[in-house]
Design an enzyme around this catalytic site. Structure first.
Site: not given
Length: 442
Positions: A37, A241, A258, A269, A348, A352, A359, A383, A387, A411, A413
């Site tokens: 709950d 991710h 990130d 971001d 990728h 975005h 996004h 970005e 990899y 990366r 960004e």
């Protein structure tokens, strides 16, 4: 820092001009259960919030520009002192009308009774068939009843349309009030990244870095993380991710962070990758400089009138040429790009839209063949990355990757505003040059 009532009115007026003789219906976000709950902190549906600023669950907003008295209608939870003792203050019916500018407000319990009067003279209904199947049925049942009477009355909403193609282009162009919130979200996010770079050292755990970042978010007045923070050391950075954030940081690791905050529902971001010990290895530095140059050129492509895909295409070309120089790709560059042989290294897109959603809403293409042209007021991320997973499998015809390159993920960004005078990097306060990242330990 808040969006003014005048701006909310302007947003509704812009959308009502688009829907003409139609009626648009927007439902609030559902409450989500964490366990048993215990509920997650409520986060309003972005379209609903964009039009109303109303931040309570179990609500419906209706826009009916053709109605003679009520063009903006809210259905909300009524005041209930007993429930408010447990779950917090509600605006109630009168508060919703006075505070949020509705022409009329009703209890949510009156929805089925009152909604038909705002639909019966509409030429179409704008409603997104979402995940609330019960509410979908409510709207569909009203529509079917009105259509059943069309032969007798000669008027009914003859179509049900998704409002996203109308409202999302409005959300895509940010107002000055929105940009103020975005700049604040970016400023706080940048401060958190700078704090993380100073705090990070060999022996720390990823979750300790995450704690420093998210502590800074809340300390500076943000609502919290805009998305689950990624703190990835070593080969973990090759997981796009990655959110476990439980590994211990080792000597000679790169760490990819990130993370961004949400401020007033608007989001930052940022991604940075840096050497934990203060010095890139030769392989890390070679790959990092390729990504940095790809980002630099991609940001330069953020110019009014350029097609959106030019940003990605620019980054890909730089990445491919750089990987060829290192011998990690071989062959004609155009063929590598056309056949996507670079994808084991870069899988990728290069960015975005950014705004109320990380996004953010808005199309990227006008049609199947034509990309959207960039316009002033749009905000997007840039970005690029590389990899090289420990078990990377090269594309057909490409060489095996030598061991010294494996386990490196990078990366970079930034958040970029499209302006008439060129790109404005909203997150430029976080260092990314090799010399600056290596100097942080000196």
């Amino acid at each position: 820092m808040n969006i003014s009532p005048a701006e909310y009115r302007q947003r509704r007026a812009q959308l009502m001009e688009k829907i003409g003789q139609g009626t648009a219906i927007f439902q609030s976000a559902p409450t989500a259960v964490m366990h048993n709950d215990v509920e997650y902190v409520f986060r309003q549906d972005s379209d609903f919030f964009y039009l109303t600023g109303f931040n309570e669950p179990e609500a419906v907003a209706v826009l009916a520009p053709h109605h003679p008295e009520h063009q903006f209608i809210l259905f909300v939870q009524p005041k209930d002192p007993e429930k408010e003792t447990w779950t917090g203050y509600r605006y109630g019916v009168e508060g919703a009308k006075e505070r949020f500018g509705a022409d009329v407000a009703y209890s949510i319990a009156e929805l089925e009774e009152q909604l038909p009067q705002y639909l019966e003279k509409a030429d179409r209904i704008y409603y997104h068939l979402g995940r609330d199947h019960h509410f979908n049925e409510v709207v569909l049942n009203h529509w079917q009843r009105l259509m059943a009477n069309y032969p007798k009355k000669g008027i009914a909403p003859r179509a049900l349309e998704n409002p996203h193609p109308l409202i999302h282009p409005l959300r895509q162009i940010k107002s000055q009030e929105e940009l103020a919130l975005l700049r604040q979200a970016c400023r706080i996010s940048a401060e958190a990244h700078n704090r993380a770079q100073l705090f990070t050292q060999v022996g720390h755990y990823e979750y300790q870095i995450q704690a420093e970042i998210e502590h800074t978010f809340r300390l500076q007045g943000a609502l919290g993380p805009a998305y689950p923070s990624i703190v990835a050391t070593g080969a973990n950075a090759c997981i796009l991710h990655y959110i476990n954030n439980d590994a211990q940081i080792k000597e000679n690791d790169l760490i990819l962070i990130d993370a961004g905050c949400s401020y007033g529902y608007y989001n930052g971001d940022i991604t940075r990758t840096f050497p934990v010990s203060g010095k890139f290895t030769p392989e890390q530095k070679a790959l990092y400089e390729i990504v940095l140059e790809a980002q630099r050129q991609a940001i330069e492509a953020v110019q009014v009138g350029n097609p959106y895909n030019q940003i990605h295409d620019t980054a890909v070309r730089v990445l491919v040429e750089g990987l060829k120089e290192l011998g990690l790709l071989v062959g004609d560059s155009e063929e590598i790009i056309k056949e996507e042989k670079y994808k084991p290294f870069y899988m990728h897109r290069t960015g975005h839209w950014l705004g109320l959603d990380v996004h953010d809403a808005g199309a990227y293409k006008v049609n199947e063949e034509t990309w959207l042209s960039l316009q002033p007021g749009q905000v997007l991320t840039v970005e690029p990355g590389l990899y090289i997973a420990p078990d990377i499998k090269p594309a057909e015809g490409q060489p095996e990757v030598p061991e010294q390159w494996r386990g490196i993920g990078i990366r970079i960004e930034d958040d970029v505003l499209v302006t008439a005078s060129g790109p404005e990097v909203l997150t430029a306060d976080v260092p990314k040059a090799v010399a600056d990242l290596e100097a942080r330990k000196n």
